[in-house]
Design an enzyme around this catalytic site. Structure first.
Site, short mmCIF file in Angstrom:
data_model
loop_
_atom_site.label_atom_id
_atom_site.label_comp_id
_atom_site.label_asym_id
_atom_site.label_seq_id
_atom_site.Cartn_x
_atom_site.Cartn_y
_atom_site.Cartn_z
N GLU A 33 0.85 -1.20 0.00
CA GLU A 33 0.00 0.00 0.00
C GLU A 33 0.89 1.26 0.00
O GLU A 33 0.66 2.20 -0.77
CB GLU A 33 -0.93 -0.03 1.21
CG GLU A 33 -1.78 1.21 1.40
CD GLU A 33 -1.70 1.75 2.81
OE1 GLU A 33 -1.12 2.85 2.99
OE2 GLU A 33 -2.20 1.08 3.74
N HIS A 34 1.92 1.27 0.84
CA HIS A 34 2.86 2.41 0.84
C HIS A 34 3.57 2.53 -0.51
O HIS A 34 3.76 3.63 -1.02
CB HIS A 34 3.92 2.22 1.93
CG HIS A 34 3.48 2.64 3.29
ND1 HIS A 34 4.20 3.52 4.06
CD2 HIS A 34 2.39 2.29 4.02
CE1 HIS A 34 3.57 3.70 5.22
NE2 HIS A 34 2.49 2.96 5.22
#
Lengths: 447, 446
Positions: free
Chosen positions: A74-75
């Site tokens: 996600e990052h």
């Protein structure tokens, strides 16, 4: 209590206006040819739009040994793609007055932008781009891995309550990946690599595993045209397969744990029971558990609050919690924070006694009526927070529910009876499928 | 919000002015300024499409009005407003509120007490009668006092081992000297234990009064209805309350204060005096802070400390305009063995931007973000009511909504260069670090 109730407005039952529109009136849904589901929620009061993509993949879908990779990825989605430089995604959103962020849970990973309604195309184009065209290198991986470890420090290592929660969860699930923290176990986070991140990306990031939710000052036909233009050409992933995680075996032994940390200033007891979640077409039991948590722990007028904070001063706080939105088995929880001079054992005993009395006494009709009226009113208040409705759809659809299930839920809650709630309570309060945790300071023997 | 109808008003309404305010050329916010018959001023945005109302009240003063030796009394008093009033005890009040599906929130800060109410149109009279009781006739029953006091003390104990609260406590003591801001609003175990029912009654009378109130409402209600509602709700409040506190001068020296605490990640608060809201340089400072550390992924601090070096999950700076003090502050958290490096980077950025400002590109990006984001704030009844009370509290007029983006756009590179030297004061930049930071000691030594 009864004496007072007759003297005040508490007895009046209000009928909500028949003309009030319901949330459903604002929602349109359709599916693209590649399998991507689309939900449009209209709110034309302000020229704002929220664009969200939810993937039906979260930490519980990670391969064993790579905990934290869903959140790590996600990052990494804010790094570059074939057409966007690292950081350019957020920079472009900000340059247009918007904000963006992302979130990861057990059952989903989501990305959103909130921006002026006339910029929807810009953000949808970029979101479609990063669904399949992510470009990462080793340098991105190393710096961002440091960032998620600092995130774990902030969220978990610096907070004994959070460390306690990890241990309780791990004990509650004997086999299911819900026992692993979303952010990951530290020792596995430290070795996360590019290959693991990309393997997760290639498997789960595909239109047939995603839901587009657009909420705000938009028209469904315009959203459909944009979605077909940008997400439509992305092929479905035929390798996706069924979403099957390791399931719990029969749980036949109660678990108990004591978590000691010198930073604990206020000890407490939490018990979690394994509990059924909302299932497609079968939400009745979950509705009963939702209402049970309100009856037992929903604020000042609840049963636990009355018995443990008012009738006796055993607790400074007592409550109950239940999260029905979950793909697999969830939990129902009870908590008691003892008053000064009350030991954790005394607090736990008082909690058990209060629940036992409740099962004997049954439910106060007026309390149940108030709870149901408030749930109806929530349907009105919810219209003031269109992003809240968007999140409700996202977390429901990624938990395996359908749009019909989401829309049926309010009526199912209203139809739930006292008998349903008590039956659900008797079933869920099974100590063999529970974990009882004491959070305590290691400097104190007793309190 | 789009094009609402302003009705012709009669009866209880003494005066009204209407502004149809285009926000950035994107939306309109139709604020009606109301003067009620009893003389209260209020702002209203009518939004009849959803049958409920958001009402925000704010009373200036807040916890800073705690008398000497009674720290925590306003906080405890506010916590007791929903614990019984008039004929109802605590549970009776909660049951009545639930039966109406209304929600009342009571909050207190250094500078104000705020009341946030949300109620259905269909039972607004009953909901407001109940809210009125909590504001005018709170009972302060001894059993309720003891119960809520125990909750406050439990929370004070938990805060005592929370690194962020420890940092706030240490920074406040350092920044504010003998001003009420210098200590935590919930008080100490000792001060809260000593509070009496009479103290609470005095705090109620001294802080919730007509001479310090700001009112905003948004939702399904007309100006006339709101006007009557406000008079019924508030007319019986005391005319005046306690005198408001004095301003405080902030003085710091460059250095570090280490507060040893056994956590794996150190938390640092840093900063010095700031620029007042009504200063001619406020808008340049506001824009500069956004580019410097204003919370987005693109800010300079975020880029240098997180994106390039992975030293933190989050870092930000903020201009803090309290009622009686103005500050420029920031926060970061890094593992004990990395916080020293994070602080070095922050100090270098502080000096660099103070000296050279920011690039033309960074200025443009900050301006486009701030002007684009502003109209997005006005997206719900709750948000609009809150914004309107905030504006009144700051002494702004409704027209501010239309001119605000122009003021952001008017900021030039020259403004930034001039203001950077005022906003970022390297010689005064002090860090409070809570943790077991490696390679850091308190300086100047104390």
């Amino acid at each position: 209590m009864r004496r007072l109730a007759t003297a005040c407005v508490a007895l009046v039952t209000w009928a909500l206006p028949a003309h009030a529109q319901t949330i459903d009136d604002y929602v349109t849904t359709f599916t693209l040819d590649n399998g991507m589901d689309v939900v449009v929620i209209e709110d034309h009061r302000a020229p704002v739009v929220t664009n969200m993509v939810w993937y039906k993949a979260g930490s519980a879908d990670e391969p064993p040994g790579s905990s934290g990779v869903a959140h790590f990825l996600e990052h990494l989605l804010f790094k570059g793609t074939e057409t966007l430089a690292p950081g350019e995604f957020s920079k472009t959103v900000a340059a247009n007055g918007g904000t963006d962020n992302a979130f990861t849970s057990y059952d989903y990973t989501g990305y959103y932008q909130r921006i002026a309604a006339d910029r929807l195309e810009l953000v949808m184009k970029m979101e479609a781009d990063r669904m399949v065209k992510l470009q990462l290198d080793e340098a991105d991986i190393l710096t961002e891995r440091d960032v998620i470890i600092e995130e774990r420090n902030t969220r978990t290592e610096n907070d004994p309550g959070a460390l306690f929660g990890e241990q309780r969860n791990a004990a509650l699930y004997l086999n299911h990946p819900y026992g692993t923290p979303i952010i990951g176990w530290r020792h596995e986070m430290e070795t996360l690599n590019l290959q693991q991140a990309l393997a997760y990306y290639e498997k789960f990031y595909a239109p047939n595993n995603a839901i587009l939710i657009v909420a705000g000052d938009v028209l469904p036909e315009d959203v459909r045209a944009l979605a077909e233009k940008y997400f439509g050409p992305i092929p479905a992933n035929p390798e996706l397969g069924d979403r099957v995680r390791p399931q719990e075996p029969p749980q036949t032994a109660e678990r108990r744990l004591q978590f000691k940390d010198p930073r604990v200033a206020q000890p407490y007891v939490i018990r979690s029971y394994l509990a059924p979640e909302r299932d497609p077409g079968a939400q009745e039991k979950a509705a009963a558990l939702s209402l049970l948590s309100e009856v037992l722990g929903g604020g000042q007028t609840s049963v636990l609050s009355k018995k443990l904070q008012f009738d006796t001063q055993t607790a400074v706080y007592a409550g109950a919690f239940y999260r029905g939105l979950s793909y697999d088995d969830t939990s129902f929880g009870l908590i008691i924070v003892p008053s000064e001079g009350v030991t954790l054992q005394e607090a736990e005993d008082a909690l058990d006694q209060a629940v036992a009395e409740f099962l004997e006494e049954g439910i106060d009709d007026e309390q149940l009526e108030r709870i149901k009226f408030q749930l109806k009113a929530q349907q009105i208040y919810a219209l003031d927070n269109i992003e809240g409705i968007a999140r409700r759809y996202g977390s429901s659809l990624t938990a395996g529910l359908t749009v019909e299930d989401v829309q049926a839920w309010p009526d199912i809650l209203q139809a739930t009876t006292e008998e349903d709630i008590l039956a659900a309570a008797r079933e869920v309060f099974n100590r063999d499928a529970s974990v009882t945790g004491w959070l305590m300071s290691d400097t104190e023997v007793t309190q | 919000m789009k094009h609402l109808i302003t009705r012709t008003l009669t009866g209880a309404l003494a005066g009204i002015a209407t502004y149809l305010l285009p926000v950035g050329a994107m939306a309109d916010v139709d604020i009606q300024e109301i003067t009620t018959e009893a003389g209260f001023q209020a702002w209203l945005v009518e939004e009849p499409t959803i049958p409920f109302v958001s009402l925000e009240l704010r009373f200036e003063g807040g916890a800073s009005l705690d008398p000497e030796g009674k720290r925590g009394v306003t906080n405890l008093m506010v916590g007791l407003l929903e614990e019984g009033s008039g004929d109802l005890d605590a549970r009776g009040f909660a049951e009545a509120q639930e039966a109406l599906a209304a929600s009342f929130g009571y909050d207190v800060s250094d500078d104000s007490i705020s009341v946030s109410a949300r109620f259905l149109t269909e039972n607004q009279t009953e909901a407001m009668a109940l809210l009125r009781e909590s504001l005018i006739n709170p009972r302060f029953d001894q059993d309720a006092i003891d119960r809520v006091r125990a909750q406050v003390i439990s929370s004070i104990r938990s805060d005592a081992t929370d690194p962020d609260t420890i940092a706030r406590k240490a920074a406040s003591a350092k920044l504010y000297g003998d001003h009420p801001y210098a200590t935590m609003i919930d008080g100490t175990e000792d001060s809260v234990t000593a509070l009496t029912r009479d103290d609470l009654i005095a705090a109620h009378k001294g802080t919730i009064a007509k001479d310090r109130i700001y009112i905003g409402a948004a939702g399904d209600i007309t100006a006339e209805e709101l006007s009557k509602l406000i008079d019924a709700l508030l007319a019986d409040l005391p005319e005046t309350g306690l005198p408001l506190p004095q301003d405080v001068d902030i003085t710091t020296t460059a250095g570090i204060t280490v507060v040893p605490f056994d956590v794996p990640q150190s938390v640092a608060l840093f900063g010095h005096r700031g620029i007042p809201r009504d200063d001619p340089d406020f808008f340049p400072a506001f824009v500069l802070n956004h580019a410097f550390g204003g919370g987005g992924f693109e800010s300079r601090l975020m880029t240098e400390v997180r994106e390039k070096r992975g030293l933190t999950y989050g870092i930000y700076s903020y201009i803090l305009n309290k009622r009686h003090a103005d500050l420029m502050m920031g926060r970061v958290a890094s593992a004990n063995d990395r916080i020293a490096e994070a602080i070095d980077v922050i100090k270098a950025e502080w000096a660099e931007v103070a000296e050279n400002g920011i690039s033309e590109e960074a200025l443009e990006e900050a301006k486009t973000y701030l002007t684009g984001a502003y109209p997005l704030r006005f997206d719900s009844n709750a948000a609009i009511a809150d914004i309107m009370v905030g504006m009144q509290f700051m002494g702004l007029t409704p027209e501010y909504i239309t001119s605000r983006n122009d003021r952001v756009d008017a900021v030039t590179m020259d403004d930034i260069k001039r203001v950077a030297k005022r906003l970022l004061l390297t010689d005064e930049l002090h860090f409070v670090v809570v943790g077991q930071p490696e390679g850091l000691e308190s300086t100047p030594s104390q």
